[in-house]
Design an enzyme around this catalytic site. Structure first.
Site, PDB file in Angstrom:
ATOM      1  N   ALA A 190       0.785  -1.242   0.137  1.00  0.00           N
ATOM      2  CA  ALA A 190       0.038   0.071   0.115  1.00  0.00           C
ATOM      3  C   ALA A 190       0.813   0.960   0.154  1.00  0.00           C
ATOM      4  O   ALA A 190       0.555   2.280  -0.802  1.00  0.00           O
ATOM      5  CB  ALA A 190      -0.896  -0.009   1.287  1.00  0.00           C
ATOM      6  N   THR A 191       1.969   1.203   0.765  1.00  0.00           N
ATOM      7  CA  THR A 191       2.792   2.318   0.832  1.00  0.00           C
ATOM      8  C   THR A 191       3.250   2.867  -0.437  1.00  0.00           C
ATOM      9  O   THR A 191       3.414   4.062  -1.026  1.00  0.00           O
ATOM     10  CB  THR A 191       4.046   2.141   1.801  1.00  0.00           C
ATOM     11  OG1 THR A 191       3.617   1.720   2.988  1.00  0.00           O
ATOM     12  CG2 THR A 191       4.841   3.289   1.797  1.00  0.00           C
ATOM     13  N   ASN A 248      -6.423   3.114  10.378  1.00  0.00           N
ATOM     14  CA  ASN A 248      -5.638   1.801  10.809  1.00  0.00           C
ATOM     15  C   ASN A 248      -5.324   1.868  12.518  1.00  0.00           C
ATOM     16  O   ASN A 248      -5.220   0.765  12.795  1.00  0.00           O
ATOM     17  CB  ASN A 248      -4.187   1.699  10.123  1.00  0.00           C
ATOM     18  CG  ASN A 248      -3.635   3.060  10.242  1.00  0.00           C
ATOM     19  OD1 ASN A 248      -4.073   4.250   9.691  1.00  0.00           O
ATOM     20  ND2 ASN A 248      -2.218   2.956  10.809  1.00  0.00           N
ATOM     21  N   GLN A 308      -7.029  -0.658   4.957  1.00  0.00           N
ATOM     22  CA  GLN A 308      -7.828  -1.319   6.107  1.00  0.00           C
ATOM     23  C   GLN A 308      -9.220  -1.862   5.972  1.00  0.00           C
ATOM     24  O   GLN A 308      -9.998  -2.454   6.803  1.00  0.00           O
ATOM     25  CB  GLN A 308      -7.847  -0.608   7.546  1.00  0.00           C
ATOM     26  CG  GLN A 308      -6.475  -0.643   8.119  1.00  0.00           C
ATOM     27  CD  GLN A 308      -5.740  -1.537   8.263  1.00  0.00           C
ATOM     28  OE1 GLN A 308      -6.560  -2.598   8.696  1.00  0.00           O
ATOM     29  NE2 GLN A 308      -4.381  -1.612   8.760  1.00  0.00           N
ATOM     30  N   ALA A 327      -1.959  -6.966   0.042  1.00  0.00           N
ATOM     31  CA  ALA A 327      -2.531  -8.232   0.302  1.00  0.00           C
ATOM     32  C   ALA A 327      -2.624  -8.780   1.869  1.00  0.00           C
ATOM     33  O   ALA A 327      -3.382  -9.258   2.248  1.00  0.00           O
ATOM     34  CB  ALA A 327      -1.848  -9.143  -0.536  1.00  0.00           C
ATOM     35  N   HIS A 328      -1.492  -8.257   2.562  1.00  0.00           N
ATOM     36  CA  HIS A 328      -0.855  -8.786   3.686  1.00  0.00           C
ATOM     37  C   HIS A 328      -2.116  -8.439   4.690  1.00  0.00           C
ATOM     38  O   HIS A 328      -2.045  -8.937   6.124  1.00  0.00           O
ATOM     39  CB  HIS A 328       0.386  -8.508   4.170  1.00  0.00           C
ATOM     40  CG  HIS A 328       0.689  -7.228   4.373  1.00  0.00           C
ATOM     41  ND1 HIS A 328       0.729  -6.829   5.791  1.00  0.00           N
ATOM     42  CD2 HIS A 328       0.720  -5.962   3.702  1.00  0.00           C
ATOM     43  CE1 HIS A 328       1.214  -5.352   5.999  1.00  0.00           C
ATOM     44  NE2 HIS A 328       0.993  -5.041   4.707  1.00  0.00           N
ATOM     45  N   THR A 388      10.243  -6.266 -12.532  1.00  0.00           N
ATOM     46  CA  THR A 388       9.648  -7.673 -12.776  1.00  0.00           C
ATOM     47  C   THR A 388       8.396  -7.917 -11.612  1.00  0.00           C
ATOM     48  O   THR A 388       8.675  -7.661 -10.599  1.00  0.00           O
ATOM     49  CB  THR A 388      10.691  -8.494 -12.527  1.00  0.00           C
ATOM     50  OG1 THR A 388      11.738  -8.590 -13.474  1.00  0.00           O
ATOM     51  CG2 THR A 388      10.340 -10.191 -12.896  1.00  0.00           C
ATOM     52  N   CYS A 445       3.412   0.876  12.619  1.00  0.00           N
ATOM     53  CA  CYS A 445       4.691   1.749  12.247  1.00  0.00           C
ATOM     54  C   CYS A 445       5.074   2.585  13.399  1.00  0.00           C
ATOM     55  O   CYS A 445       6.504   2.679  13.417  1.00  0.00           O
ATOM     56  CB  CYS A 445       4.221   2.587  11.004  1.00  0.00           C
ATOM     57  SG  CYS A 445       3.452   1.690   9.815  1.00  0.00           S
TER      58      CYS A 445
HETATM   59  N1  PLP Z   1      -2.393   2.531   4.835  1.00  0.00           N
HETATM   60  C1  PLP Z   1      -2.897   1.986   6.030  1.00  0.00           C
HETATM   61  C2  PLP Z   1      -4.324   2.361   6.401  1.00  0.00           C
HETATM   62  C3  PLP Z   1      -2.152   1.003   6.634  1.00  0.00           C
HETATM   63  O1  PLP Z   1      -2.911   0.261   7.685  1.00  0.00           O
HETATM   64  C4  PLP Z   1      -0.859   0.418   6.198  1.00  0.00           C
HETATM   65  C5  PLP Z   1      -0.123  -0.620   6.844  1.00  0.00           C
HETATM   66  O2  PLP Z   1      -0.317  -0.702   8.009  1.00  0.00           O
HETATM   67  C6  PLP Z   1      -0.589   1.098   5.055  1.00  0.00           C
HETATM   68  C7  PLP Z   1      -1.016   2.274   4.443  1.00  0.00           C
HETATM   69  C8  PLP Z   1       1.035   0.690   4.415  1.00  0.00           C
HETATM   70  O3  PLP Z   1       0.873  -0.714   3.954  1.00  0.00           O
HETATM   71  P1  PLP Z   1       2.001  -1.524   3.586  1.00  0.00           P
HETATM   72  O4  PLP Z   1       2.869  -1.637   4.840  1.00  0.00           O
HETATM   73  O5  PLP Z   1       1.635  -2.660   3.140  1.00  0.00           O
HETATM   74  O6  PLP Z   1       2.898  -0.708   2.475  1.00  0.00           O
END
Ligand code: PLP
Length: 416
Positions: free
Chosen positions: A85-86, A163, A191, A212-213, A252, A337
């Site tokens: 997602a980041t 989150n 989320q 996905a995680h 890739t 984080c």
């Molecule tokens: N955005 C939200 C709302 C999240 O909860 C998270 C991960 O905790 C992220 C972004 C970032 O996801 P990733 O660590 O998979 O890049």
């Protein structure tokens, strides 16, 4: 080079109750089964379509893209794979802003750091930034959003479920405002996707990010939904190279991860039975937790996503509380984080909490496989930890004697 000795980390998952699914979930067995051959049997690079192995990998990516697109009611060409997602968030926010070159960005104080830091990094490069405040429930006021729009506003970046608190923003009015002013709408739905039905087009979202995680798929794979026929005409690529993903994201493709993500999303979609049990367990946990004395459920009066409960514990310090809870649980203070940063949660602070309450916020995040027995064990451990720490708290004793007024809610700055 020294090998990593995991035995040195006290981490016996049999003894510990994992309540950190908002940080990451285990892979479903179906996901691992689907991915495994792509590690061991099918080495093809989906870019090498001149031979069978490459064609096979490309086919797996195509099928996975179609599966993900169909769950989101999107077109396959609107799904772009990323590392998580980041990356998808950076790709959308920086991609839109840097294509324009200069202008104004709007986001919200409770966003994930991936959104806030992307916006701040652009601010340091000359873009103007408005960070919308939230009320005590973590909700934004649509009128304030509308008032923040300027002639050169390039995007509005507002998440769906938070989150740390699980608070869901009402995206309908936000989407309507973006639509009325023709401003691209970027939404971090990390989320939400996989937890509750969510279609980006329902809210007029131009770019939607997820990983996905968070929904029982593997780590290291995510995606950007990008409405290519919407208001965003161009995203400046943030990673350049071999022009994979229509030139938007070179590199890739992580074929096993992509297959795993598609399998996770489609499997989760069809698990109504275990989802019902999950909802019941979450509600049971929250009811029992909030029945304990001196506990404040953050964002309690608004809609929240299932599986995220944020509670602040009056008269307790966050650090010792977290350490004590984590002798038997896996929970975090705020987001994964920022956990361990020693700083008050920026989300709870934005919701008006004083430093003590923002420091003592704990996120409990049960998952699909958390049993009622796990929840009972977790609750009795929480009760024990809290009782023991309060035994040592002078302010708690004063509160009990009535020397401190029982202020009702989140508002009181230092919680005394
Ligand atoms: N955005 C939200 C709302 C999240 O909860 C998270 C991960 O905790 C992220 C972004 C970032 O996801 P990733 O660590 O998979 O890049």
């Amino acid at each position: 080079m020294e090998s990593i000795n995991l035995q040195l980390i006290p981490h016996n998952m049999e003894d510990c109750i994992y309540l950190d699914h908002a940080a990451s979930t285990p892979c479903l067995p179906e996901v691992v089964d689907a991915m495994m051959p792509f590690f061991t049997q099918y080495p093809g690079n989906p870019g090498s379509v001149v031979h069978g192995a490459g064609k096979f990998a490309a086919r797996a990516v195509k099928d996975s893209r179609e599966t993900i697109a169909s769950v989101l009611a999107a077109a396959p060409h609107e799904i772009f794979f990323t590392s998580g997602a980041t990356e998808a968030i950076n790709m959308a926010i920086k991609g839109i802003a840097l294509s324009a070159g200069k202008g104004h960005l709007i986001t919200c104080a409770t966003e994930h750091s991936a959104v806030l830091q992307s916006c701040r990094s652009l601010e340091s490069r000359g873009f103007r930034l408005t960070v919308m405040p939230v009320d005590e429930n973590g909700s934004i006021t649509p009128n304030l959003l509308e008032a923040s729009i300027a002639k050169d506003t390039l995007l509005v970046a507002i998440m769906h479920a938070n989150n740390e608190t699980g608070v869901i923003h009402n995206l309908q009015p936000i989407g309507e405002i973006c639509n009325r002013y023709g401003i691209p709408f970027v939404c971090d739905a990390t989320q939400t996707i996989g937890k509750t039905p969510f279609l980006p087009s329902d809210f007029g979202i131009d770019c939607c990010c997820f990983a996905a995680h968070k929904f029982y798929g593997p780590k290291g794979i995510g995606a950007l939904y990008f409405n290519t026929s919407g208001r965003v005409t161009r995203l400046l690529p943030q990673i350049e190279g071999g022009a994979q993903e229509s030139g938007l994201r070179s590199g890739t493709l992580h074929v096993a991860g992509i297959v795993g993500m598609a399998t996770a999303l489609s499997t989760i979609e069809n698990q109504a039975g275990s989802f019902r049990l999950f909802l019941e367990n979450c509600a049971y946990f929250e009811n029992r937790l909030t029945a304990m004395q001196g506990i404040i459920l953050n964002g309690s009066s608004v809609l929240r996503v299932p599986g995220i409960t944020s509670a602040s514990f009056r008269f307790l310090e966050g650090g010792p509380l977290l350490a004590s809870l984590n002798t038997k649980l896996c929970v975090t203070g705020g987001s994964s984080c920022s956990s361990g940063s020693g700083k008050p949660s920026h989300v709870l602070t934005a919701m008006g909490h004083g430093p003590q309450q923002a420091m003592s916020g704990i996120r409990f995040s049960p998952g699909l496989h958390t049993s009622r027995a796990d929840i009972e064990r977790a609750l009795s451990h929480i009760e024990q930890c809290v009782a023991q720490l309060r035994e040592e708290s002078q302010t708690w004793k004063m509160f009990q004697k009535g020397s401190i007024k029982p202020v009702p809610s989140w508002f009181h700055p230092l919680d005394v």
